[in-house]
Design a protein around this motif. Structure first.
Motif, PDB file in Angstrom:
ATOM      1  N   THR A  52      36.296  42.184  37.278  1.00 30.21           N
ATOM      2  CA  THR A  52      37.659  42.561  36.872  1.00 30.21           C
ATOM      3  C   THR A  52      38.602  42.667  38.059  1.00 30.21           C
ATOM      4  O   THR A  52      39.819  42.737  37.871  1.00 30.21           O
ATOM      5  CB  THR A  52      37.632  43.903  36.122  1.00 30.21           C
ATOM      6  OG1 THR A  52      37.017  44.909  36.950  1.00 30.21           O
ATOM      7  CG2 THR A  52      36.844  43.763  34.821  1.00 30.21           C
ATOM      8  N   SER A  53      38.058  42.677  39.272  1.00 27.23           N
ATOM      9  CA  SER A  53      38.891  42.754  40.482  1.00 27.23           C
ATOM     10  C   SER A  53      38.444  41.691  41.473  1.00 27.23           C
ATOM     11  O   SER A  53      37.823  41.985  42.507  1.00 27.23           O
ATOM     12  CB  SER A  53      38.800  44.143  41.125  1.00 27.23           C
ATOM     13  OG  SER A  53      39.200  45.148  40.209  1.00 27.23           O
ATOM     14  N   PRO A  54      38.705  40.434  41.183  1.00 26.43           N
ATOM     15  CA  PRO A  54      38.228  39.358  42.062  1.00 26.43           C
ATOM     16  C   PRO A  54      38.862  39.356  43.446  1.00 26.43           C
ATOM     17  O   PRO A  54      38.370  38.671  44.337  1.00 26.43           O
ATOM     18  CB  PRO A  54      38.585  38.080  41.290  1.00 26.43           C
ATOM     19  CG  PRO A  54      39.712  38.488  40.384  1.00 26.43           C
ATOM     20  CD  PRO A  54      39.446  39.919  40.024  1.00 26.43           C
ATOM     21  N   ALA A  55      39.920  40.133  43.636  1.00 23.27           N
ATOM     22  CA  ALA A  55      40.574  40.152  44.944  1.00 23.27           C
ATOM     23  C   ALA A  55      39.681  40.739  46.023  1.00 23.27           C
ATOM     24  O   ALA A  55      39.897  40.487  47.214  1.00 23.27           O
ATOM     25  CB  ALA A  55      41.879  40.958  44.852  1.00 23.27           C
ATOM     26  N   GLN A  56      38.666  41.508  45.623  1.00 18.06           N
ATOM     27  CA  GLN A  56      37.782  42.113  46.618  1.00 18.06           C
ATOM     28  C   GLN A  56      36.730  41.145  47.141  1.00 18.06           C
ATOM     29  O   GLN A  56      35.968  41.486  48.046  1.00 18.06           O
ATOM     30  CB  GLN A  56      37.073  43.352  46.027  1.00 18.06           C
ATOM     31  CG  GLN A  56      36.251  43.064  44.792  1.00 18.06           C
ATOM     32  CD  GLN A  56      35.691  44.321  44.163  1.00 18.06           C
ATOM     33  OE1 GLN A  56      34.515  44.642  44.311  1.00 18.06           O
ATOM     34  NE2 GLN A  56      36.542  45.069  43.483  1.00 18.06           N
ATOM     35  N   LEU A  57      36.687  39.938  46.597  1.00 15.22           N
ATOM     36  CA  LEU A  57      35.698  38.954  47.024  1.00 15.22           C
ATOM     37  C   LEU A  57      36.230  38.138  48.193  1.00 15.22           C
ATOM     38  O   LEU A  57      37.378  37.670  48.173  1.00 15.22           O
ATOM     39  CB  LEU A  57      35.345  38.012  45.864  1.00 15.22           C
ATOM     40  CG  LEU A  57      34.793  38.678  44.598  1.00 15.22           C
ATOM     41  CD1 LEU A  57      34.522  37.620  43.532  1.00 15.22           C
ATOM     42  CD2 LEU A  57      33.522  39.457  44.911  1.00 15.22           C
TER      43      LEU A  57
END
Length: 279
Positions: A52-57
């Motif tokens: 749900t938070s792909p920005a952390q990848l």
């Protein structure tokens, strides 16, 4: 009506197999997502939060992994151990399996019984005496020593497997090749090896997976400069709180290589299993 039932049954089976495959791949997917998250994100929540938070990848962890001399050296040590140990076992076992199956020489049956008897010898029994022998030969703590141990303990099963597979080749095929003037070496390379490819591929997969994932032998026989990825990861776990950014991508790398090897040779593996069931 029967066709509808068969189609419904096949659909249910396929859906079940897809579900099993997804369950089986879940740990691999979770480890991959964890390898793309920072240590701070790991502390805040599980790997599923990345969905749900792909920005952390990001691939920053893999950059850190490449900068970790211990992990990169351990990876190449694993390759230098696994590839020769697998290749030598397959080549020697194929030659020996053909000799035991189709060549006549004095003491063949007794020698093959000795090979079969070696199958019941546990690896743990040979650790101490082989370690003493390697110490006298100057092989203890080296990559060649680890490779030699894996080859010696992998050969009995490999020879037993390939000998039984080669023995199922119709005798008429070999006799026809000999009548055409084919030498034993030509028969082995041009006839036996192509026919035995499924069994050889299955053996190569099992041997590679066993050596790649081994930690017991490497922990005892490899020193700090020759230790593979499994031993390095085990030592990194002691500092889990401070090096998760290196540990997670290293663990994924250690896991994904055997998976790739298995899927690359799965067609031959299935052929070997099916051929063994028919025989």
């Amino acid at each position: 009506m029967n066709a509808l039932r068969r189609g419904l049954g096949n659909s249910l089976i396929q859906a079940f197999l897809v579900l099993v495959g997804l369950i089986w791949l879940t740990p691999l997917a979770g480890l991959f997502l964890s390898s793309l998250r920072s240590a701070q994100d790991q502390a805040r929540g599980g790997w599923w939060t990345a969905l749900t938070s792909p920005a952390q990848l990001s691939f920053d962890n893999y950059s850190a992994l490449l900068g970790n001399a211990g992990m990169t050296q351990a990876f190449w040590n694993t390759v230098l151990i696994s590839v020769p140990a697998t290749t030598l076992v397959v080549v020697i076992a194929a030659l020996a399996g053909y000799a035991f199956a189709w060549l006549e020489f004095p003491g063949r049956e007794a020698l093959f019984l000795l090979v079969v008897a070696l199958l019941v010898v546990p690896v743990q029994i040979g650790l101490l005496p082989v370690a003493k022998l390697f110490g006298q030969l100057g092989l203890f703590g080296t990559i060649p020593g680890v490779v030699l141990f894996h080859v010696s303990y992998g050969l009995p099963f490999a020879i037993f497997l390939l000998r039984n597979y080669f023995a199922e080749i119709p005798r008429e095929m070999l006799e026809a090749a000999r009548m055409d003037g084919g030498s034993e070496w030509r028969i082995f390379t041009r006839l036996v090896l192509p026919v035995g490819r499924p069994a050889i591929a299955s053996l190569a997969i099992f041997q590679f997976l066993w050596v790649w994932n081994d930690m017991l032998v490497a922990l005892l026989f490899a020193d700090s400069s020759a230790q593979p990825l499994t031993v390095e990861l085990q030592s990194q776990i002691r500092q889990f709180g401070s090096n998760i950014d290196v540990l997670a991508p290293g663990a994924f790398l250690s896991l994904v290589v055997p998976v790739v090897v298995f899927f690359a040779f799965q067609r031959h593996f299935v052929q070997g299993v099916m051929a063994g069931s028919v025989k």
